[in-house]
Design an enzyme around this catalytic site. Structure first.
Site, PDB file in Angstrom:
ATOM      1  N   LYS A 103      39.005  48.488  41.776  1.00 38.58           N
ATOM      2  CA  LYS A 103      38.661  47.406  40.856  1.00 38.58           C
ATOM      3  C   LYS A 103      37.231  47.603  40.352  1.00 38.58           C
ATOM      4  CE  LYS A 103      38.865  42.272  40.877  1.00 38.58           C
ATOM      5  NZ  LYS A 103      39.177  41.097  41.727  1.00 38.58           N
ATOM      6  N   SER A 158      42.556  37.986  39.876  1.00 42.46           N
ATOM      7  CA  SER A 158      41.663  38.715  39.015  1.00 42.46           C
ATOM      8  C   SER A 158      41.837  40.224  39.087  1.00 42.46           C
ATOM      9  CB  SER A 158      40.217  38.352  39.365  1.00 42.46           C
ATOM     10  OG  SER A 158      39.886  38.774  40.673  1.00 42.46           O
ATOM     11  N   SER A 169      43.179  36.743  44.549  1.00 44.95           N
ATOM     12  CA  SER A 169      43.081  37.737  43.482  1.00 44.95           C
ATOM     13  C   SER A 169      43.654  39.104  43.815  1.00 44.95           C
ATOM     14  CB  SER A 169      41.620  37.890  43.033  1.00 44.95           C
ATOM     15  OG  SER A 169      41.247  36.808  42.206  1.00 44.95           O
TER      16      SER A 169
END
Lengths: 446, 446
Positions: B83, B158, B182
């Site tokens: 990420k 997310s 997330s």
């Protein structure tokens, strides 16, 4: 110099022997303390409320257990006073704040319940600095608590009544609470022992908090062994691993904290005593520890959390708070949330760094306070809690122990050394080993 | 349905066997993924940066270790995406925020350093919801990341890029971060597995935080075993004690959380499957758990701590933050400190209560989300993270696992069940046992 009354002189640990030998009964011990409170407390204003009836009933029950040879614990029948922010059913619970003057506890704090389950006798409630936010115990609503060594001098605070009462022999031991040093400072100023347990080792449930993050409940008493007995009756959870065998660190604070030369002298004298006993003591500087920043951090957290604790009562009875206390809480209320978030984070990183720096040592020796008891109305030293706050930040146990008297113009006021360690037992063992004899306040010896 | 390419089909766990048997080399595996990224990523916008050179060099070194019979770990040579808020030297580190677009990591996050030490190959950096505050991965600065099952639908967030890339077979596994859900939400929306480890089990050092209190780093992968291998390469500290053998609790959320009937159906179907396997599953209501209050709590803490994280850059480059994100952080900045103090305290008491309620169980089963992937620009369901946030609050491990497809008009979007447990191994074991087969997105199977 010692207390002429053998019950008082026995403290906590000695009472069990007297009870076992039937030399004294718990009822007799309670009467000794009740009569001393009646006679001597007016000079101190340490006890704000006395539960003679409750204490007599508890002592009677304890006496029956001792007579049957079945005491509940080594402190069964021991008379103890508690700070006015700790709940004991039927006793006032006001934290030294006028706005709560008429509040009576309807349940026991967990620590008090544990003491009672061990057979201890609760004598009454002790004076304190208003709301536990401050260290003089010059209480605007309940009056000044005097230092038993010299009237007109502060006993320290915030647990000033606890320190004064235990030092003056008005109880065998007392409970205080300690957010940045509030057990150890009055123990130091009054010439006795005080223990702040490690974080989480004694429940604070049933205590009116100042800061639920930093508060600890701990005992004040006239020996380390007495502190240990009271602590163990309250303790929960497992002790950390002892680090005995590692060298002790002695804090080199020069250039970081301004310390009265008499305090320095007494501290160095105790370090020499440790070395004379064959203990390994290494000097340690903590250059990355910012005493001023930690002070501001502790104050911020205390004033914000204190505002949360008192906001309802502040709205209802604003006149029941002193201007100084209300101003502190109002300042806390005005702070923006990100500032508090940073403070909590900084607290955690400071704790981790401090614990890492101490990891090779059995613990850390320092003065308890940079100065000693001072005259009421003198300016309060800003760095008063700089040494004690280290243990609250780190979450580590710390004990204060007597290290001599100033003598001279100051009238022989007590000096004190602090030992932070990984376990309460390690701290108290070293305190017992290194303490100079406890200084019985002359006016209270008889 | 499965991936036609055996390297992709092998996932994480299968690759080690292929490497050991010399059926495939790490360099060949990396080339498979690099060519898939080149070919397929334009449809997804999951990878925002690819480090082909670094990945090839790492794969070459891994190949030498496998050839010598000395792999560093079971994930040596396994291609992993990370990420965009996790630091890997030389790769962009912007957390999906335009204001940090040009920032390049100059050190590895601890979790990445541990993966590299285990021989893993870092392929590149994945799209995410701006600043990790939100769950659609409709990124205003870096573009929308598409759900591999149906373009035009959110992959969740997310860590939307991580979920999409792992589901579409653009990497063997991906790292995400999880503050309120997330990792698990995009794993659920994309039909794969995701693990949020217990608090403190994977270091978040070197991650751009949203909330340092609630953030966790965890893996997304196409099997529970793959998640386990990646997690174990990163894990620190000791696992908690397993509670296997106790009954599982199945959350009865009726009247508390509005859940899509298809999600309910799939959840109940998996509960039946568990009972059919002979597992003890007891229904549990948590009437004292206030989902709405926890949501507001998490948002408050995230927006205050997020403000602390970004305040310097907000002052320097305000135009580099979207209006929505900046508004959220500004709201956090405006909150008074006592409100945050109460929120942290409420978080602790909620965690303690939840852990106590679950203490008699092996863990808690619930849907991962009350709904499934939805169309971009549709209103975002407010209760999206209500089930996942429970594990962040409690600090407990939780895994999301596939539980079927909606079928029909929704085009076969994935459904997901969450298992919270006391250990990552317990959560992943049950996920593996109860999961319906992973749903390879048809457009990405070839």
């Amino acid at each position: 110099m010692a207390f002429s009354n053998p019950v008082v002189e026995a403290g906590v640990a000695g009472l069990a022997a007297l009870f076992r030998e039937r030399a004294v009964t718990p009822s007799e011990a309670v009467e000794v303390y009740l009569s001393r409170i009646e006679r001597l407390n007016p000079r101190l204003n340490a006890f704000l409320a006395v539960d003679a009836e409750g204490a007599r009933a508890a002592a009677l029950a304890s006496g029956a257990r001792w007579a049957a040879g079945r005491p509940l614990s080594p402190i069964d029948g021991v008379p103890i006073g508690i700070k006015a922010n700790i709940a004991s059913v039927g006793l006032p619970l006001h934290a030294g704040i006028d706005a709560y003057r008429d509040q009576v506890a309807d349940h026991d704090a967990v620590c008090v319940a544990r003491l009672k389950a061990a057979g201890a006798v609760i004598l009454g409630v002790l004076n304190m600095h208003e709301g536990a936010l401050g260290a003089t115990t010059d209480n605007p609503a309940f009056g000044r608590c005097q230092n038993p060594h010299w009237s007109g001098f502060t006993p320290g605070g915030s647990s000033g009544g606890s320190g004064a009462a235990a030092a003056a022999g008005l109880c065998a031991a007392a409970l205080g609470t300690d957010t940045m040093g509030s057990v150890r400072i009055p123990s130091g100023y009054c010439g006795i022992f005080g223990l702040k347990p490690g974080r989480g080792r004694v429940s604070t449930e049933g205590v009116i908090p100042l800061s639920w993050t930093l508060d600890n409940v701990g005992p004040h008493a006239r020996s380390a062994e007495d502190c240990r007995l009271v602590f163990e009756a309250m303790a929960e959870g497992a002790a950390a691993l002892s680090a005995e065998g590692r060298p002790w660190a002695a804090l080199d604070f020069s250039g970081q904290v301004r310390v009265d030369p008499r305090v320095v002298w007494a501290f160095e004298d105790r370090l020499q005593a440790a070395r004379d006993l064959g203990l390994a003591v290494e000097t340690l500087r903590l250059d990355d520890y910012d005493f001023g920043a930690v002070r501001r951090l502790g104050l911020l957290i205390s004033e914000v959390e204190g505002h949360v604790v008192h906001e309802a009562r502040l709205a209802e009875r604003p006149e029941g708070f002193s201007r100084a206390f209300a101003d502190g809480l109002a300042w806390g209320a005005r702070q923006p949330a990100p500032r508090l978030a940073k403070a909590y984070r900084e607290l955690e990183t400071t704790a981790a760094r401090l614990r890492a720096r101490l990891s090779g040592y059995a613990g850390l020796l320092s003065p308890t306070t940079p100065q000693f008891a001072f005259v009421f109305d003198d300016p309060v030293p800003v760095n008063q809690a700089d040494f004690t706050a280290m243990a609250n930040v780190a979450g580590m146990p710390a004990a204060a122990f007597p290290s001599g008297l100033t003598g001279g113009m100051d009238g022989g006021l007590p000096l004190s050394v602090q030992v932070m360690a990984w376990t309460e037992a390690d701290a108290l063992d070293l305190a017992q080993t290194l303490a100079r004899p406890v200084f019985t306040p002359p006016d209270f010896a008889g």
